[in-house]
Motif scaffolding. Structure first.
Motif, PDB file in Angstrom:
ATOM      1  N   CYS A  73       0.834  -1.210   0.000  1.00 53.82           N
ATOM      2  CA  CYS A  73       0.000   0.000   0.000  1.00 53.82           C
ATOM      3  C   CYS A  73       0.866   1.257   0.000  1.00 53.82           C
ATOM      4  N   HIS A  74       0.510   2.196  -0.861  1.00 51.12           N
ATOM      5  CA  HIS A  74       1.221   3.473  -0.935  1.00 51.12           C
ATOM      6  C   HIS A  74       1.084   4.239   0.376  1.00 51.12           C
ATOM      7  N   TYR A  75       0.031   3.946   1.105  1.00 48.46           N
ATOM      8  CA  TYR A  75      -0.198   4.627   2.387  1.00 48.46           C
ATOM      9  C   TYR A  75      -0.036   3.645   3.551  1.00 48.46           C
ATOM     10  N   ILE A  76       0.954   2.816   3.454  1.00 48.82           N
ATOM     11  CA  ILE A  76       1.333   1.851   4.488  1.00 48.82           C
ATOM     12  C   ILE A  76       0.343   0.697   4.627  1.00 48.82           C
ATOM     13  N   ASN A  77      -0.933   1.001   5.026  1.00 49.78           N
ATOM     14  CA  ASN A  77      -1.832  -0.125   5.295  1.00 49.78           C
ATOM     15  C   ASN A  77      -3.300   0.157   4.959  1.00 49.78           C
ATOM     16  N   GLY A  78      -3.535   1.105   4.052  1.00 43.23           N
ATOM     17  CA  GLY A  78      -4.919   1.425   3.690  1.00 43.23           C
ATOM     18  C   GLY A  78      -5.661   0.229   3.129  1.00 43.23           C
ATOM     19  N   ASN A  79      -4.932  -0.616   2.383  1.00 43.56           N
ATOM     20  CA  ASN A  79      -5.612  -1.759   1.773  1.00 43.56           C
ATOM     21  C   ASN A  79      -6.050  -2.793   2.821  1.00 43.56           C
ATOM     22  N   TYR A  80      -5.298  -2.871   3.929  1.00 44.37           N
ATOM     23  CA  TYR A  80      -5.741  -3.768   5.010  1.00 44.37           C
ATOM     24  C   TYR A  80      -7.044  -3.262   5.616  1.00 44.37           C
TER      25      TYR A  80
END
Ligand SMILES: Cc1cc2nc3c(=O)[nH]c(=O)nc-3n(C[C@H](O)[C@H](O)[C@H](O)COP(=O)(O)OP(=O)(O)OC[C@H]3O[C@@H](n4cnc5c(N)ncnc54)[C@H](O)[C@@H]3O)c2cc1C
Lengths: 141, 670
Positions: A73-80
């Motif tokens: 994720c480009h924002y560390i963990n947004g997809n989680y």
């Protein structure tokens, strides 16, 4: 009858991975069925469940959410966060009479143009199988 | 003031117009709510195209603009700037894509046109709710970090340093130079690799503006463009760099010998070692996994012998933190290990070498002192060079490694030159690709030297009566061939380093399908990445030869310098915002924020975003139970409008009357 039905799919895709993959699928001329329409989001983590419900109630027969692969994720963990949310959403949707298969979460990385085209085409076929959304007709009444 | 929207549908030559009826789409858009003017034009991104928008903004008093053309990843900024030139806030423009996601991927013309209409409708509805936004300006820290000191990293570091900016150059291995330091000669000029690279390596070590850190790795990166905080782990060298004179006494007496990575396993090195006598820096390093003192606590010969007392077994890894404005990634490539391709006999038969091993056989300070010899020490009478080992091969790497044809030609020449013109050299190739400056000429020259070229990928290498035989097909003659040779060189594919994924993660860059780092745009952004302020240099982006790697590196340096020289950078205003009138103070957002950008204001009992730290990912907004948290430019009403438009859902009834119908087509100027 079923063959006459052409589903409308809305896809919420993240700017960094899946939207880029969609661009690549385009540049590589990977033909897709025309039924999908993209909404560019910065991250799947910003896809509010409201958007999904709104899309389903406003005429979408299926909603695809697609972002970066877990860990990328480009924002560390947004997809989680999106993954957790879709799981919860899938628990609620049947209570509105919305079948489970109508909301799908996938990961398509920036370089996976072919994967994007395949995902879209497969999902359209799945929704075509499911048929029109009955719940919306009821909600509209 | 009510909205006055201008809609611009681009033909992109025939790229869009070939599938989408652009005039029809423009006419359709003219009928949508608040659309004041709607046009289609052949090339919206061209000067006349942009001028058209600018003129209309002024003439028709437009306060919203929709451009339907290629992907916003390509030209959103172009059109934002056009709006800005006309005095319109750039965020009052919506760029939507009817090329990559529509004309190029839809088979049927009518369907493509219908889809384009939906896309335009969504943009028109969305732009209606756009707000003026203003980017923030932040200072750019003047220092630059370069990661990897192969020829690309060296070039980038020197370029930046010579401009007067400080460079922190991080190299993982004990010395700099990367793969180029392993070569003896370089194509196509055949100049000695060391003669052109060592002066640069020395320049790096002597440049006051370069802080060279070898035997070091970046372990963490935080911050944003202009303001990165980079944590570097400086691995314990066990040799004090400040005291060591590089005399080399220690290297001779160390009792432990292991295979040398730098010599590609062709010879052994000690547990205390340096890659070559020309290594920069020439301070040795102790291999902690094999040193008897460090593993078993006994030995210490090097310590006893060192005349300056530089050996320090107590040394520990250190962590240093740097604040830099931008980062240039130059971590390079590896070559594929051909062991799994058992058909070529690597590792099974003596005298089957990889190309990098062959480079070492050629190198004057290599294991054979620069003699091209077989394992038994004799000169080969015949050599088979197999191209594309693992390249252009669906089972390994589909791409072309771009350097192998040329270095194979280099070997052809070197063998003839060093061993003798009577030596028979056979190239087994699929296609010869000699595309660079002077390359085709070099190919000619080598052909004239009497080298044999056999077109076709060999099936296998077998050993018969102690001699190697390359078995394959000459596809030009249409005949099967069996070529007995003394030595086989495998031109193995260039591939990403095994740790590329970890590096990509630390720096927040993406990897392409092949594993190399992904550039922002294959044509127009081959140096930048999707992460602002992180640039690429050399072969970490894809296979390149030295001239290309060096030019690419100078490109990366130029971009890093552009940032540093300007001194400030515009930060996107599309951050989150929490409406204090709506916030219920539940604090859910605070725990969700991956950047610790949200604080709680105890006095007002609401959460507050620190815009300087917010990256606009929207995790807070997606979860906020009261809807107080919103991402600017992606707020709820804008997304809802977009959904409505895409689905052709018009809750407010039919569109309002059009103010100015499309009486003018732009391509027939008024
Ligand atoms: C067999 C062979 C022969 C060749 N012959 C020629 C030739 O004759 N002429 C020619 O023009 N080209 C030739 N090439 C191509 C040439 O090797 C490359 O173009 C060039 O070396 C690329 O340089 P680079 O700096 O991008 O990568 P590299 O040389 O791979 O350098 C990368 C550097 O980064 C360091 N690094 C890696 N990861 C990290 C990390 N995480 N942190 C810190 N540092 C890191 C590495 O240790 C290394 O020092 C040849 C290639 C091969 C395989």
């Amino acid at each position: 009858m079923k063959t006459e039905f052409e589903p409308t799919i809305l896809a919420f895709v993240c700017n960094w991975c899946t939207y880029t993959a969609a661009d690549l699928a385009g540049t590589s001329r990977m033909v897709q069925q025309p039924n999908v329409r993209l909404v560019r989001m910065m991250c799947t983590g910003m896809v509010d469940p409201k958007y999904v419900v709104k899309a389903l109630l406003s005429g979408a027969d299926g909603v695809l959410i697609s972002g970066c692969h877990p860990g990328d994720c480009h924002y560390i963990n947004g997809n989680y966060k999106a993954r957790r949310r879709v799981k919860l959403l899938n628990e609620i949707l049947p209570q509105f009479g919305i079948e489970l298969g109508r909301v799908k979460l996938t990961w398509v990385g920036a370089s996976e143009g072919n994967e994007f085209a395949a995902t879209v085409n497969n999902f359209i076929n799945e929704i075509r199988e499911l048929g029109p959304m009955q719940a919306r007709a009821m909600a509209a009444v | 003031m009510s909205n006055r929207i201008g809609v611009y549908v681009c033909h992109c030559g025939t790229n869009i117009a070939g599938k989408v009826d652009c005039a029809d789409v423009a006419e359709f858009a003219a009928g949508l709510r608040d659309v004041a003017v709607s046009r289609d034009y052949q090339f919206m991104c061209s000067d006349p195209g942009q001028d058209m928008i600018i003129n209309d903004i002024r003439e028709y008093g437009l306060n919203r603009v929709v451009v339907a053309s290629c992907s916003p990843r390509l030209h959103e900024k172009t059109f934002q700037k056009a709006c800005q030139r006309a005095g319109l806030n750039p965020y009052l423009m919506q760029h939507c894509c009817i090329r990559e996601h529509c004309s190029w991927v839809t088979a049927d013309k009518e369907e493509a046109t219908a889809k384009a209409k939906h896309i335009v409708e969504a943009a028109v509805y969305r732009v209606g709710d756009h707000q003026e936004l203003f980017s923030r300006e932040v200072d750019v820290l003047p220092d630059v970090m370069v990661v990897g000191a192969g020829i690309a990293g060296i070039q980038a570091a020197l370029d930046v340093a010579r401009s007067g900016h400080k460079v922190h150059l991080v190299e993982k291995s004990p010395s700099i130079g990367g793969h180029m330091a392993q070569f003896d000669k370089t194509f196509p000029t055949l100049d000695c690799a060391a003669c052109i690279s060592t002066p640069k390596m020395v320049a790096v070590s002597q440049e006051p503006n370069i802080n060279l850190m070898t035997w070091s790795e970046v372990v963490d990166v935080s911050g944003f463009v202009g303001n990165y905080t980079v944590t570097v782990r400086r691995k314990a060298r066990y040799v004090n760099e400040d005291v060591c004179t590089g005399c080399g006494t220690c290297l001779e007496k160390c009792p432990t010998k292991v295979f040398s990575e730098f010599e590609e396993g062709l010879s052994r090195r000690r547990a205390i070692y340096r890659n070559s006598p020309q290594a920069v820096p020439n301070t040795p390093v102790i291999d902690a996994d094999h040193c008897k003192m460090l593993t078993k606590g006994k030995c210490g010969v090097c310590q006893k012998l060192c005349p300056t007392g530089a050996i320090d077994f107590e040394a520990r890894d250190r962590v240093e933190v740097f604040h830099v404005g931008s980062v240039v990634l130059a971590t390079g490539y590896d070559t594929m290990d051909p062991t799994p391709m058992t058909e070529y006999g690597f590792g099974r038969f003596d005298n089957v070498y990889t190309a990098l091993q062959f480079e070492r056989l050629n190198n004057a300070v290599g294991p054979t002192g620069g003699q091209i010899v077989l394992k038994n020490g004799e000169s080969p009478e015949s050599v088979g060079i197999i191209h594309c080992v693992g390249s252009r091969d669906v089972n390994y790497h589909e791409y072309c490694s771009r350097t192998c044809c040329m270095y194979a030609l280099k070997y052809d020449h070197l063998i003839k030159d060093k061993v003798g013109h009577h030596v028979k050299v056979y190239n087994f190739y699929i296609d010869m690709r000699c595309f660079g400056k002077g390359y085709e000429e070099f190919y000619r020259r080598v052909q004239d030297e009497g080298v044999t070229f056999i077109r076709g990928r060999p099936a296998e290498v077998v050993q018969e009566n102690g001699k190697l035989v390359v078995v394959g097909e000459d596809t030009l003659l249409g005949m099967r061939v069996r070529v007995p040779v003394d030595m086989v060189v495998l031109c193995t594919a260039m591939e990403p380093r095994p740790d590329a994924q970890d590096v990509a993660r630390v720096f927040g860059v993406a990897q392409g399908q092949d594993g190399f780092f992904l550039e922002e745009h294959p044509k127009l952004g081959p140096v930048s990445t999707a992460t602002d302020g992180v640039f690429l240099a050399g072969t970490c982006q894809g296979p390149k030869d030295i001239p290309d790697a060096v030019s690419h590196a100078s490109g990366g340096a130029a971009q890093a310098l552009a940032l540093a020289a300007r001194g400030h950078v515009d930060i996107s205003p599309t951050t989150s915002w929490i409406n204090p009138d709506v916030c219920i103070g539940c604090k859910v957002c605070i725990g969700l924020c991956a950047y610790s950008a949200i604080e709680f204001d105890e006095r007002r009992n609401v959460s507050v975003i620190n815009e300087a730290m917010c990256k606009g990912c929207g995790s807070c907004a997606g979860y906020c139970p009261s809807g107080a948290a919103q991402i600017k430019h992606f707020d709820e009403s804008q997304v809802f409008n977009e959904i409505d438009g895409l689905l052709g859902f018009r809750p407010e009834g039919p569109a309002e009357a059009v103010e100015i119908p499309i009486e003018v087509r732009a391509d027939e100027p008024a």
